[in-house]
Design a protein around this motif. Structure first.
Motif, PDB file in Angstrom:
ATOM      1  N   GLY A  16     -20.740 -86.448 -58.262  1.00 49.34           N
ATOM      2  CA  GLY A  16     -19.799 -86.663 -57.163  1.00 49.34           C
ATOM      3  C   GLY A  16     -18.521 -85.855 -57.309  1.00 49.34           C
ATOM      4  O   GLY A  16     -17.649 -85.913 -56.460  1.00 49.34           O
ATOM      5  N   GLY A  17     -18.371 -85.100 -58.397  1.00 46.60           N
ATOM      6  CA  GLY A  17     -17.204 -84.260 -58.576  1.00 46.60           C
ATOM      7  C   GLY A  17     -16.204 -84.783 -59.584  1.00 46.60           C
ATOM      8  O   GLY A  17     -15.277 -84.078 -59.955  1.00 46.60           O
ATOM      9  N   PHE A  18     -16.359 -86.033 -60.008  1.00 47.75           N
ATOM     10  CA  PHE A  18     -15.472 -86.580 -61.028  1.00 47.75           C
ATOM     11  C   PHE A  18     -16.226 -87.666 -61.783  1.00 47.75           C
ATOM     12  O   PHE A  18     -17.230 -88.185 -61.315  1.00 47.75           O
ATOM     13  CB  PHE A  18     -14.183 -87.147 -60.410  1.00 47.75           C
ATOM     14  CG  PHE A  18     -14.418 -88.317 -59.508  1.00 47.75           C
ATOM     15  CD1 PHE A  18     -14.327 -89.610 -59.989  1.00 47.75           C
ATOM     16  CD2 PHE A  18     -14.736 -88.142 -58.170  1.00 47.75           C
ATOM     17  CE1 PHE A  18     -14.559 -90.694 -59.164  1.00 47.75           C
ATOM     18  CE2 PHE A  18     -14.971 -89.221 -57.343  1.00 47.75           C
ATOM     19  CZ  PHE A  18     -14.872 -90.497 -57.831  1.00 47.75           C
ATOM     20  N   LEU A  19     -15.733 -87.968 -62.948  1.00 49.52           N
ATOM     21  CA  LEU A  19     -16.355 -89.004 -63.767  1.00 49.52           C
ATOM     22  C   LEU A  19     -15.355 -90.112 -64.003  1.00 49.52           C
ATOM     23  O   LEU A  19     -14.226 -89.857 -64.422  1.00 49.52           O
ATOM     24  CB  LEU A  19     -16.800 -88.416 -65.117  1.00 49.52           C
ATOM     25  CG  LEU A  19     -17.438 -89.402 -66.099  1.00 49.52           C
ATOM     26  CD1 LEU A  19     -18.750 -89.934 -65.533  1.00 49.52           C
ATOM     27  CD2 LEU A  19     -17.694 -88.731 -67.435  1.00 49.52           C
ATOM     28  N   TYR A  20     -15.735 -91.331 -63.679  1.00 52.57           N
ATOM     29  CA  TYR A  20     -14.892 -92.483 -63.952  1.00 52.57           C
ATOM     30  C   TYR A  20     -15.583 -93.310 -65.023  1.00 52.57           C
ATOM     31  O   TYR A  20     -16.745 -93.668 -64.883  1.00 52.57           O
ATOM     32  CB  TYR A  20     -14.657 -93.307 -62.683  1.00 52.57           C
ATOM     33  CG  TYR A  20     -13.533 -94.287 -62.852  1.00 52.57           C
ATOM     34  CD1 TYR A  20     -12.212 -93.870 -62.762  1.00 52.57           C
ATOM     35  CD2 TYR A  20     -13.784 -95.616 -63.139  1.00 52.57           C
ATOM     36  CE1 TYR A  20     -11.164 -94.757 -62.932  1.00 52.57           C
ATOM     37  CE2 TYR A  20     -12.751 -96.506 -63.319  1.00 52.57           C
ATOM     38  CZ  TYR A  20     -11.443 -96.069 -63.219  1.00 52.57           C
ATOM     39  OH  TYR A  20     -10.417 -96.950 -63.404  1.00 52.57           O
ATOM     40  N   ARG A  21     -14.885 -93.595 -66.091  1.00 58.19           N
ATOM     41  CA  ARG A  21     -15.440 -94.304 -67.235  1.00 58.19           C
ATOM     42  C   ARG A  21     -15.770 -95.755 -66.876  1.00 58.19           C
ATOM     43  O   ARG A  21     -15.066 -96.394 -66.123  1.00 58.19           O
ATOM     44  CB  ARG A  21     -14.397 -94.270 -68.350  1.00 58.19           C
ATOM     45  CG  ARG A  21     -14.893 -94.668 -69.683  1.00 58.19           C
ATOM     46  CD  ARG A  21     -13.782 -94.626 -70.699  1.00 58.19           C
ATOM     47  NE  ARG A  21     -13.297 -93.289 -70.987  1.00 58.19           N
ATOM     48  CZ  ARG A  21     -13.778 -92.522 -71.966  1.00 58.19           C
ATOM     49  NH1 ARG A  21     -14.727 -92.950 -72.731  1.00 58.19           N
ATOM     50  NH2 ARG A  21     -13.271 -91.329 -72.171  1.00 58.19           N
ATOM     51  N   GLY A  22     -16.833 -96.280 -67.431  1.00 57.62           N
ATOM     52  CA  GLY A  22     -17.192 -97.676 -67.219  1.00 57.62           C
ATOM     53  C   GLY A  22     -16.267 -98.601 -67.994  1.00 57.62           C
ATOM     54  O   GLY A  22     -15.632 -98.190 -68.961  1.00 57.62           O
ATOM     55  N   TYR A  23     -16.198 -99.848 -67.568  1.00 61.63           N
ATOM     56  CA  TYR A  23     -15.352-100.822 -68.259  1.00 61.63           C
ATOM     57  C   TYR A  23     -15.931-102.224 -68.101  1.00 61.63           C
ATOM     58  O   TYR A  23     -16.715-102.497 -67.200  1.00 61.63           O
ATOM     59  CB  TYR A  23     -13.907-100.773 -67.762  1.00 61.63           C
ATOM     60  CG  TYR A  23     -13.725-101.011 -66.289  1.00 61.63           C
ATOM     61  CD1 TYR A  23     -13.536-102.288 -65.788  1.00 61.63           C
ATOM     62  CD2 TYR A  23     -13.717 -99.947 -65.396  1.00 61.63           C
ATOM     63  CE1 TYR A  23     -13.363-102.504 -64.445  1.00 61.63           C
ATOM     64  CE2 TYR A  23     -13.535-100.156 -64.046  1.00 61.63           C
ATOM     65  CZ  TYR A  23     -13.352-101.439 -63.573  1.00 61.63           C
ATOM     66  OH  TYR A  23     -13.185-101.654 -62.236  1.00 61.63           O
ATOM     67  N   SER A  24     -15.544-103.095 -68.995  1.00 63.13           N
ATOM     68  CA  SER A  24     -15.934-104.506 -68.961  1.00 63.13           C
ATOM     69  C   SER A  24     -14.717-105.340 -69.298  1.00 63.13           C
ATOM     70  O   SER A  24     -13.802-104.878 -69.980  1.00 63.13           O
ATOM     71  CB  SER A  24     -17.029-104.791 -69.993  1.00 63.13           C
ATOM     72  OG  SER A  24     -18.186-104.061 -69.720  1.00 63.13           O
ATOM     73  N   GLY A  25     -14.722-106.571 -68.822  1.00 58.68           N
ATOM     74  CA  GLY A  25     -13.582-107.417 -69.134  1.00 58.68           C
ATOM     75  C   GLY A  25     -13.745-108.825 -68.640  1.00 58.68           C
ATOM     76  O   GLY A  25     -14.838-109.264 -68.267  1.00 58.68           O
ATOM     77  N   GLY A  26     -12.650-109.525 -68.626  1.00 58.70           N
ATOM     78  CA  GLY A  26     -12.623-110.903 -68.187  1.00 58.70           C
ATOM     79  C   GLY A  26     -11.460-111.131 -67.243  1.00 58.70           C
ATOM     80  O   GLY A  26     -10.528-110.332 -67.171  1.00 58.70           O
ATOM     81  N   ALA A  27     -11.544-112.226 -66.518  1.00 66.55           N
ATOM     82  CA  ALA A  27     -10.483-112.577 -65.572  1.00 66.55           C
ATOM     83  C   ALA A  27     -10.366-114.095 -65.495  1.00 66.55           C
ATOM     84  O   ALA A  27     -11.324-114.820 -65.771  1.00 66.55           O
ATOM     85  CB  ALA A  27     -10.794-112.010 -64.192  1.00 66.55           C
ATOM     86  N   MET A  28      -9.187-114.527 -65.138  1.00 67.91           N
ATOM     87  CA  MET A  28      -8.943-115.931 -64.825  1.00 67.91           C
ATOM     88  C   MET A  28      -8.383-115.959 -63.408  1.00 67.91           C
ATOM     89  O   MET A  28      -7.633-115.061 -63.012  1.00 67.91           O
ATOM     90  CB  MET A  28      -7.936-116.544 -65.790  1.00 67.91           C
ATOM     91  CG  MET A  28      -8.464-116.657 -67.196  1.00 67.91           C
ATOM     92  SD  MET A  28      -7.271-117.391 -68.325  1.00 67.91           S
ATOM     93  CE  MET A  28      -7.265-119.068 -67.735  1.00 67.91           C
ATOM     94  N   ALA A  29      -8.777-116.979 -62.630  1.00 68.51           N
ATOM     95  CA  ALA A  29      -8.330-117.040 -61.242  1.00 68.51           C
ATOM     96  C   ALA A  29      -8.042-118.482 -60.841  1.00 68.51           C
ATOM     97  O   ALA A  29      -8.649-119.419 -61.348  1.00 68.51           O
ATOM     98  CB  ALA A  29      -9.386-116.444 -60.320  1.00 68.51           C
ATOM     99  N   LEU A  30      -7.139-118.609 -59.905  1.00 65.32           N
ATOM    100  CA  LEU A  30      -6.801-119.896 -59.310  1.00 65.32           C
ATOM    101  C   LEU A  30      -6.905-119.723 -57.798  1.00 65.32           C
ATOM    102  O   LEU A  30      -6.285-118.806 -57.237  1.00 65.32           O
ATOM    103  CB  LEU A  30      -5.383-120.304 -59.710  1.00 65.32           C
ATOM    104  CG  LEU A  30      -4.921-121.685 -59.293  1.00 65.32           C
ATOM    105  CD1 LEU A  30      -5.804-122.767 -59.910  1.00 65.32           C
ATOM    106  CD2 LEU A  30      -3.480-121.893 -59.718  1.00 65.32           C
ATOM    107  N   VAL A  31      -7.707-120.573 -57.145  1.00 62.53           N
ATOM    108  CA  VAL A  31      -7.957-120.454 -55.707  1.00 62.53           C
ATOM    109  C   VAL A  31      -7.748-121.809 -55.048  1.00 62.53           C
ATOM    110  O   VAL A  31      -8.275-122.822 -55.514  1.00 62.53           O
ATOM    111  CB  VAL A  31      -9.401-119.953 -55.436  1.00 62.53           C
ATOM    112  CG1 VAL A  31      -9.696-119.933 -53.944  1.00 62.53           C
ATOM    113  CG2 VAL A  31      -9.617-118.587 -56.032  1.00 62.53           C
TER     114      VAL A  31
END
Length: 126
Positions: A16-31
């Motif tokens: 696609g013309g550029f490379l974006y590195r993969g990532y993993s993580g966590g999140a906390m949310a309040l809804v």
């Protein structure tokens, strides 16, 4: 409601013309949710429709590095809940979540999806 989440984003394809590195993580949310009853009968059960709005906080790290980053994520969602009359301990939920990731490395980043959930409540049918 609150949640603790894990997620992964695969790297982009260099074609696609550029490379974006993969990532993993966590999140906390309040809804905060608003779910008024729209149908209620002993045989059918209870159906609720509404929505929710909230805020998430994510802390992912890029794959194969020690680089981590933080961003906030405002969230909106449409919800449809059904608690069957014959199964009062179970609730089936359909959700349409939309989130905006407030990241410094991107001009904009949105995500949307379709959620299906089954919830069991201890002692609800007694």
């Amino acid at each position: 409601d609150w949640s603790v989440e894990g997620f992964t984003t695969a790297p982009s394809d260099i074609s696609g013309g550029f490379l974006y590195r993969g990532y993993s993580g966590g999140a906390m949310a309040l809804v905060a949710r608003f779910l008024p009853t729209i149908v209620s009968s002993p045989s059918f059960g209870v159906m609720r429709a509404g929505g929710g709005a909230g805020l998430g906080a994510a802390l992912p790290s890029y794959w194969y590095t020690t680089l981590a980053f933080f961003y906030l994520e405002p969230r909106l969602q449409g919800l449809l809940d059904w608690t069957p009359g014959g199964l009062p301990n179970f609730t089936f939920q359909l959700s349409l979540p939309v989130a905006m990731q407030l990241r410094r490395d991107m001009s904009y980043s949105f995500s949307a999806g379709l959620g299906l959930g089954v919830y069991y409540t201890f002692g609800a049918g007694r």
